[in-house]
Design a protein around this motif. Structure first.
Motif, PDB file in Angstrom:
ATOM      1  N   ASN A  49       2.246   1.661  -3.343  1.00  0.00           N
ATOM      2  CA  ASN A  49       1.003   2.152  -4.149  1.00  0.00           C
ATOM      3  C   ASN A  49       0.936   3.759  -4.145  1.00  0.00           C
ATOM      4  N   GLY A  92      -5.916  -2.078  -2.831  1.00  0.00           N
ATOM      5  CA  GLY A  92      -6.183  -3.475  -3.259  1.00  0.00           C
ATOM      6  C   GLY A  92      -7.592  -4.061  -3.080  1.00  0.00           C
ATOM      7  N   GLN A 102       0.908  -1.214   0.055  1.00  0.00           N
ATOM      8  CA  GLN A 102       0.182   0.077   0.024  1.00  0.00           C
ATOM      9  C   GLN A 102       0.796   1.278  -0.025  1.00  0.00           C
TER      10      GLN A 102
END
Ligand code: NCD
Length: 321
Positions: free
Chosen positions: A24, A321, A21
């Motif tokens: 990302n 996600g 995360q």
């Protein structure tokens, strides 16, 4: 961190993020900084209302969040605690819940308490962004620091990074150390006197160094930190190193001479506000090696990425996600 009651994502710290995360979020920030995403997201948050609530002073962080909102088409409502019902004795949680009753889309909060953001989370159904809580975390600063490093130095896994100064009271340092637990640079050195960096400071994989000259040898990034006077008891500030800025500078200030101990292409960072002549000399702060203004510039992109990850359907999926 997801609020299980409402299934809303929040950005309250680096520690709760999964490595993927964090990566990302960094990738999205990089895209925005390189210009690719700007046109695409220009109106992504049109009609969204973002409340900023800062219980501690802020110049950079607050304006950066506000500008990030503007660049995505959102509007902000900036509440100043000294001109709000807090002055009439209302608790912070009551203020927050009252504002939430008007259904804004997201809250950005800064507070001097280490637990306040966590307490707020339990009462929230809109996404919450931590803009700095006490000496706990400052996750948007870390995202912008990672963005700055990646844009100027590339692959972080190859870098030796030194954090220097008041590590113990710094939420900037704490969030950055959490990030390095996940992303792993080649070496993370923490440099400072015992009063600002206890021996048992953290369990992360770091090297603690008291001698700044030794600590700077061969590093690629030097992140200087301000002494967090507002978080240090008066009595502790009276004695020793903290009483006299000149003494502190001699031991832990970044001068041009000291900078030469690092790698020849080493870059200098500082979250601001800087105290010239205390932790950093003007020559270094204003030199080509300094990324201080770049950090501020990139901060807007990092905060755009944070807003998008919480409010834009496509980015929510991409990041969490
Ligand atoms: C930092 C903060 O508020 O924690 N500043 C910032 O957000 N740019 C660092 C500091 O105050 O020293």
């Amino acid at each position: 961190m997801i609020n299980s009651a409402t299934a809303v994502h929040n950005f309250i710290g680096i520690a709760p993020l999964q490595t993927e995360q964090l990566r990302n979020l960094l990738t999205l920030s990089q895209e925005l900084a390189k210009g690719g995403g700007n046109a695409a997201y220009k109106n992504a948050l049109a009609n969204k209302a973002i409340v900023t609530l800062f219980y501690e002073p802020s110049t950079r962080t607050r304006s950066s969040f506000t500008l990030a909102a503007y660049r995505l088409g959102a509007r902000t409502l900036d509440i100043a605690p000294d001109n709000s019902s807090l002055e009439k004795g209302e608790t912070i949680l009551d203020t927050l819940v009252s504002l939430q009753a008007m259904n804004p889309d997201l809250f950005v909060v800064r507070h001097s308490g280490n637990d306040v953001i966590k307490q707020m989370l339990a009462r929230m159904h809109s996404p919450l962004v931590n803009a700095g809580d006490g000496s706990n975390e400052h996750p948007s600063q870390t995202l912008l620091d990672l963005l700055t490093i990646s844009l100027h130095k590339g692959d972080i896994s190859k870098l030796k990074i030194a954090l220097v100064g008041d590590i113990a009271h710094s939420r900037v340092a704490r969030s950055f150390i959490h990030a390095m637990d996940k992303l792993r640079c080649a070496e993370l050195r923490l440099i400072g006197p015992e009063a600002l960096l206890p021996d048992n400071f953290c369990e992360s994989d770091v090297i603690i160094e008291r001698d700044m000259d030794k600590g700077l040898a061969g590093v690629d990034i030097i992140m200087m930190l301000r002494i967090q006077k507002e978080r240090i008891e008066e009595a502790k500030q009276q004695g020793g190193l903290l009483a006299n800025p000149d003494d502190y500078f001699k031991l832990y200030g970044l001068s041009p001479k000291r900078l030469q101990l690092a790698n020849p292409d080493a870059l200098v960072m500082h979250p601001g506000p800087i105290n010239r002549g205390v932790e950093i000399s003007s020559e270094v702060a204003d030199s080509p090696s300094s990324l201080i203004l770049k950090q501020i510039e990139y901060g807007v992109f990092a905060r755009m990425a944070i807003f998008l990850s919480l409010l834009d359907d496509e980015c929510i999926k991409r990041v969490w996600g």
